[in-house]
Design an enzyme around this catalytic site. Structure first.
Site, PDB file in Angstrom:
ATOM      1  N   TYR A 119      15.499 -56.734  -6.708  1.00  0.00           N
ATOM      2  CA  TYR A 119      14.576 -57.299  -5.720  1.00  0.00           C
ATOM      3  C   TYR A 119      15.191 -57.224  -4.328  1.00  0.00           C
ATOM      4  O   TYR A 119      16.415 -57.150  -4.167  1.00  0.00           O
ATOM      5  CB  TYR A 119      14.204 -58.741  -6.061  1.00  0.00           C
ATOM      6  CG  TYR A 119      15.343 -59.737  -5.979  1.00  0.00           C
ATOM      7  CD1 TYR A 119      15.607 -60.431  -4.799  1.00  0.00           C
ATOM      8  CD2 TYR A 119      16.150 -59.997  -7.093  1.00  0.00           C
ATOM      9  CE1 TYR A 119      16.636 -61.353  -4.723  1.00  0.00           C
ATOM     10  CE2 TYR A 119      17.174 -60.918  -7.024  1.00  0.00           C
ATOM     11  CZ  TYR A 119      17.424 -61.592  -5.836  1.00  0.00           C
ATOM     12  OH  TYR A 119      18.448 -62.511  -5.759  1.00  0.00           O
ATOM     13  N   CYS A 120      14.333 -57.228  -3.328  1.00  0.00           N
ATOM     14  CA  CYS A 120      14.765 -57.276  -1.931  1.00  0.00           C
ATOM     15  C   CYS A 120      13.671 -57.992  -1.137  1.00  0.00           C
ATOM     16  O   CYS A 120      12.791 -58.628  -1.718  1.00  0.00           O
ATOM     17  CB  CYS A 120      15.044 -55.875  -1.380  1.00  0.00           C
ATOM     18  SG  CYS A 120      13.629 -54.755  -1.435  1.00  0.00           S
ATOM     19  N   THR A 121      13.694 -57.896   0.165  1.00  0.00           N
ATOM     20  CA  THR A 121      12.759 -58.654   0.996  1.00  0.00           C
ATOM     21  C   THR A 121      11.310 -58.257   0.756  1.00  0.00           C
ATOM     22  O   THR A 121      10.461 -59.093   0.445  1.00  0.00           O
ATOM     23  CB  THR A 121      13.100 -58.470   2.481  1.00  0.00           C
ATOM     24  OG1 THR A 121      14.443 -58.845   2.703  1.00  0.00           O
ATOM     25  CG2 THR A 121      12.184 -59.320   3.361  1.00  0.00           C
ATOM     26  N   ILE A 150      10.347 -60.168  -2.391  1.00  0.00           N
ATOM     27  CA  ILE A 150      10.295 -61.631  -2.394  1.00  0.00           C
ATOM     28  C   ILE A 150       9.054 -62.124  -1.667  1.00  0.00           C
ATOM     29  O   ILE A 150       8.438 -63.129  -2.042  1.00  0.00           O
ATOM     30  CB  ILE A 150      11.564 -62.203  -1.734  1.00  0.00           C
ATOM     31  CG1 ILE A 150      12.813 -61.718  -2.460  1.00  0.00           C
ATOM     32  CG2 ILE A 150      11.529 -63.728  -1.713  1.00  0.00           C
ATOM     33  CD1 ILE A 150      14.101 -61.994  -1.710  1.00  0.00           C
TER      34      ILE A 150
END
Length: 516
Positions: A119-121, A150
């Site tokens: 996951y990342c932004t 996210i």
């Protein structure tokens, strides 16, 4: 042999990459079509929920076979991250996204055979990172990524779900949290709960964002991030070099500092782009001052791209002279066996010395040469490497960070040896590239049995290049120690120098431009 870069003439509005995963800009990345499987926010949540509650004895998929991988920078993870019972979350603790590929290379065993949930932004960084993981082989194919990142997850689960804290975002908001507003960040100085980056406090060494509460900001204005502390830098008094650098930085406003790297600059650039900082290692029996003079033309032609930093090598040498015989001196003003006073001469240094020159030197003095100049003397200079390596660690700590190292002659041999120790000196001597001019390989195991995977530019005289000190073959042998996929060779006809005329200077600029 000449190796040229090709430059794309595509429309300037089209971007091949929004963010780059490449710490080595010369290496080709995997195709984006090989990225990991997309999971919606609901699917991602469901997988975490099921994996977190699984029993190793009763279920086919075990929680220990599932890992969460955060693809963001350290300062982002410090204010918010996924937390799931019984599932390991891997935080690479990187300063910038381009460091992630190196972390994956160094920690592949933690990912091998696992079901990897990334996951990342907003999901963009996971695209290339997941493809890079899958390129590692058949045991790295179960890679899944949170589609929309996210941001999309918090829209679906406004109370946070498995995500705690705030999501660092690249706009004026800086961070966005769930409705619960949990604070998982802590002040760098006092350790109290704190997660507000709006003051834009930065590490005095690497300029990474750090969390400092309002009370601690009143007590201190210089901070050292946790990564720099791990690498041996502390928050104590700083050297005169660092004070000067910080004084220059402090004259710029927060907006000017932030405009280069951060999203709240609204696209305005308030200062010129950062130059590459390159540490220069001089040759045998030279010093920082003389090498600065020898590279003055190079520095002038690269002044918009590079800031050169010069240091003396740690091994001080005696002065050597060849006494004149009396017949030669009859018509000369120089008296036989009378060299100039030592106090009028600049000290000479070396990175490597001959075996009979080891040990502490109480004073610098003149010594009579025991033979005429030997162009192969460098083959006898094999001692003192560990002392020089320890010295370079101090230089990086006090004057770093540096983007690259430029070494000339013996300095190039030292540079190659340092690059061959990449893993053992990681964190203390980190560079993105090396420039090796008229170099030669040292007889050390790392160069004899391995390939150095560091982007490198090799500049040396051709067979007809009139380099009377380092033969063309020796420089070629040194170049062969580096990964051919990320090395560039420039041969010239100018002797034992670094050429600065066209076309050589143009090729040098093309190589360096890739790291800006």
């Amino acid at each position: 042999m000449w190796i040229h870069f090709s430059v794309s003439s595509s429309c300037p509005s089209k971007r091949n990459e929004l963010v780059t995963l490449r710490s080595n800009p010369l290496l080709k990345l995997p195709e984006i079509t090989e990225a990991g499987t997309h999971l919606s926010a609901a699917e991602f949540h469901s997988v975490l929920e099921r994996a977190g509650l699984l029993s190793d004895e009763k279920k086919r998929i075990h929680s220990k076979d599932v890992v969460l991988l955060d693809a963001r920078n350290l300062y982002e993870t410090r204010v918010g991250k996924f937390k799931t019972p019984n599932i390991e979350t891997l935080d690479p603790e990187i300063r910038q996204y381009s460091d992630l590929s190196c972390w994956i290379d160094d920690n592949s065993e933690k990912l091998r055979g696992k079901q990897i949930l990334m996951y990342c932004t907003g999901g963009i960084r996971c695209e290339m990172a997941s493809a890079y993981i899958k390129s590692k082989g058949s045991e790295f194919q179960n890679v899944f990524q949170l589609y929309g990142g996210i941001q999309r997850y918090l829209e679906q689960f406004p109370y946070g779900g498995f995500f705690s804290g705030k999501n660092f975002v690249f706009d004026h908001r800086i961070s966005v949290g769930s409705s619960t507003e949990d604070i998982i960040g802590t002040c760098l100085s006092c350790g109290d709960p704190f997660d507000d980056y709006s003051s834009r406090c930065r590490c005095k060494y690497c300029r990474m964002l750090v969390l400092v509460c309002d009370n601690c900001q009143k007590k201190n204005t210089l901070y050292v991030c946790e990564l720099c502390r791990k690498n041996g830098k502390d928050g104590g008094p700083i050297s005169q070099f660092q004070s000067t650098k910080l004084e220059i930085v402090s004259q710029q406003s927060d907006h000017e500092i932030g405009s280069q790297q951060l999203p709240w600059s609204n696209g305005k650039v308030c200062r010129s782009p950062r130059k590459l900082r390159v540490l220069c290692l001089h040759g045998f029996r030279q010093n920082a001052s003389s090498f600065k003079g020898r590279t003055a033309s190079l520095a002038k032609k690269l002044k918009t791209m590079v800031e050169f930093v010069y240091v003396d090598a740690p091994h001080e040498l005696s002065f050597i002279y060849h006494p004149r015989d009396r017949e030669t001196c009859v018509t000369s003003s120089v008296q036989p066996n009378c060299p100039p006073p030592v106090e009028h001469c600049k000290k000479k240094f070396a990175w490597l010395i001959a075996e009979d020159n080891t040990g502490e030197r109480s004073e610098t003095k003149w010594e009579v040469a025991d033979a005429l100049f030997d162009p192969l003397q460098y083959q006898k200079q094999t001692d003192g490497f560990e002392e020089s390596l320890a010295y370079l660690k101090t230089v990086f700590s006090e004057k770093g960070p540096f983007d690259g190292i430029l070494g000339f002659s013996q300095g190039a041999a030292m540079t190659a040896a340092v690059c061959s120790r990449k893993m053992s000196v990681k964190g203390a001597v980190d560079v993105r590239f090396a420039v090796l001019c008229s170099g030669f390989p040292l007889q050390i195991p790392e160069l004899e049995h391995g390939v150095i995977s560091c982007p490198s530019l090799h500049i040396f005289g051709s067979d007809q290049g009139n380099d009377r000190q380092i033969a063309n073959k020796m420089s070629r042998d040194l170049a062969s120690c580096f990964d051919a996929g990320c090395s560039v060779i420039i041969e010239h006809d100018s002797g034992h120098v670094i050429p600065t005329r066209s076309p050589y200077i143009d090729e040098i600029k093309v190589f360096l431009q890739r790291f800006l």
